[in-house]
Design an enzyme around this catalytic site. Structure first.
Site, PDB file in Angstrom:
ATOM      1  N   ASP A  96      -4.710  -0.396  -3.207  1.00 49.25           N
ATOM      2  CA  ASP A  96      -5.800  -0.187  -3.118  1.00 49.25           C
ATOM      3  C   ASP A  96      -6.349   1.377  -3.074  1.00 49.25           C
ATOM      4  OD1 ASP A  96      -5.352   0.522  -0.424  1.00 49.25           O
ATOM      5  OD2 ASP A  96      -6.809  -0.763   0.390  1.00 49.25           O
TER       6      ASP A  96
ATOM      7  N   LYS B 186      -4.469  -6.598  -8.376  1.00 48.01           N
ATOM      8  CA  LYS B 186      -4.425  -6.406  -6.895  1.00 48.01           C
ATOM      9  C   LYS B 186      -4.846  -7.459  -6.005  1.00 48.01           C
ATOM     10  CE  LYS B 186      -8.059  -4.326  -4.740  1.00 48.01           C
ATOM     11  NZ  LYS B 186      -9.059  -3.351  -4.274  1.00 48.01           N
TER      12      LYS B 186
END
Length: 232
Positions: free
Chosen positions: A155, A137
Site C-alpha cells: 500500500d 493488493k
C-alpha cells in the site's frame, strides 16, 4: 562531430539499497518490538476480512471498523450481504469514501462467491482477483492474513517505507512488491507486510517522518531524515 562520450546518454544513478545484513537487522528489530503483528481491520472470518479490505481502499482502518461493527452483526456472510442488496448495504457503509461503488462491488462479490465458490473465500490468487472490487493488493492481504501465505500487499505506507529506507526501492507498486519478495528473509516474510504498514503509519509518516524515535534510524538510507537525536 559529437564525441562518443557526449552522444551516450548519462546513466541514472541506481537507487541505494540496504545490504542483506542490514535487512536482517531491520526486521529483527521490528519483530522484537512487535512479535505478532496483524492487520488493524477487525474481522473474525476470511469473508469478513475480504469485505473489510475491499471497503478499506482510500479509507482508514478506523473508519472501516466503525462501519463493519454495525454491518457484521447484521450481515457477515455472502448470503446475508446478497440479501441486503446494494440499497440495503449503503446505509451501513455510507461514512466510507466511494461507498456507492464499494456497495455495488461487495454485493456482486457476494453473489459470485455463492454462485462459483460455495460461499467460501477462495485461496487462489486468480480466483480472488476475479471477484468484483478485488485487486492484487486485496488478494495479497487475504492470502496473507486469512490463509497464512507469505505475500506482500504493497500500500502507500509500504511503498514509502521501502523507497525511503532503501529496503526495496522501486518506481511502481509491483516493482516494490517484487523487490520485497526478494529482499525480505524468508523467516520474516509472513509478518513483514504488517510490520512495514505499521511502521509507515505511525513512524515513517508521509509528511513528517518521526525519525528521532525510529527504531531503524541508523539503518535507513533516507537522506532527508527529520532532525533530532534518535531515542535509545
Amino acid at each position: 562531430m559529437a564525441s562518443q562520450a557526449s552522444a551516450t546518454p548519462a546513466r541514472r544513478p541506481r537507487a541505494r539499497r540496504l545490504k542483506p545484513a542490514q535487512v536482517e537487522e531491520l526486521f529483527r528489530r521490528l519483530k522484537w518490538l512487535d512479535p505478532k503483528p496483524t492487520t488493524e481491520l477487525e474481522f473474525s472470518t476470511p469473508y469478513e476480512l475480504l469485505v473489510a479490505v475491499t471497503l478499506s481502499a482510500q479509507a482508514t482502518d478506523v473508519g472501516v471498523n466503525k462501519a463493519t461493527r454495525k454491518l457484521f452483526p447484521v450481515a457477515n456472510t455472502p448470503e446475508a450481504i446478497a440479501a441486503l442488496g446494494v440499497d440495503g448495504l449503503k446505509p451501513y457503509i455510507s461514512t466510507i469514501g466511494l461507498y456507492n461503488t464499494k456497495a455495488a462491488n461487495v454485493v456482486a462479490m457476494a453473489e459470485q462467491l455463492i454462485e462459483h465458490h460455495g460461499s467460501e473465500v477462495p485461496r487462489e490468487r486468480a480466483a480472488l482477483e476475479a471477484l468484483p472490487g478485488v485487486g492484487r493488493k486485496t488478494a495479497n492481504v487475504v492470502l496473507n492474513t486469512a490463509f497464512g501465505e507469505p505475500t506482500m500487499a504493497v500500500d502507500t505506507h509500504i511503498f514509502r517505507v521501502s523507497n525511503r529506507t532503501g529496503l526495496a526501492p522501486g518506481k511502481t507498486v509491483r516493482a516494490v512488491e517484487d523487490g520485497l519478495m526478494k529482499a525480505v528473509p524468508a523467516h520474516y516474510l509472513h509478518d513483514a507486510h504488517h510490520w512495514l504498514i505499521l511502521h509507515g503509519r505511525y513512524v515513517c509518516k508521509a509528511r513528517k517522518p518521526e525519525c528521532p524515535r525510529c527504531p531503524i534510524h541508523d539503518l535507513c538510507l533516507y537522506k532527508d531524515k527529520t532532525p533530532g537525536d534518535p531515542e535509545a
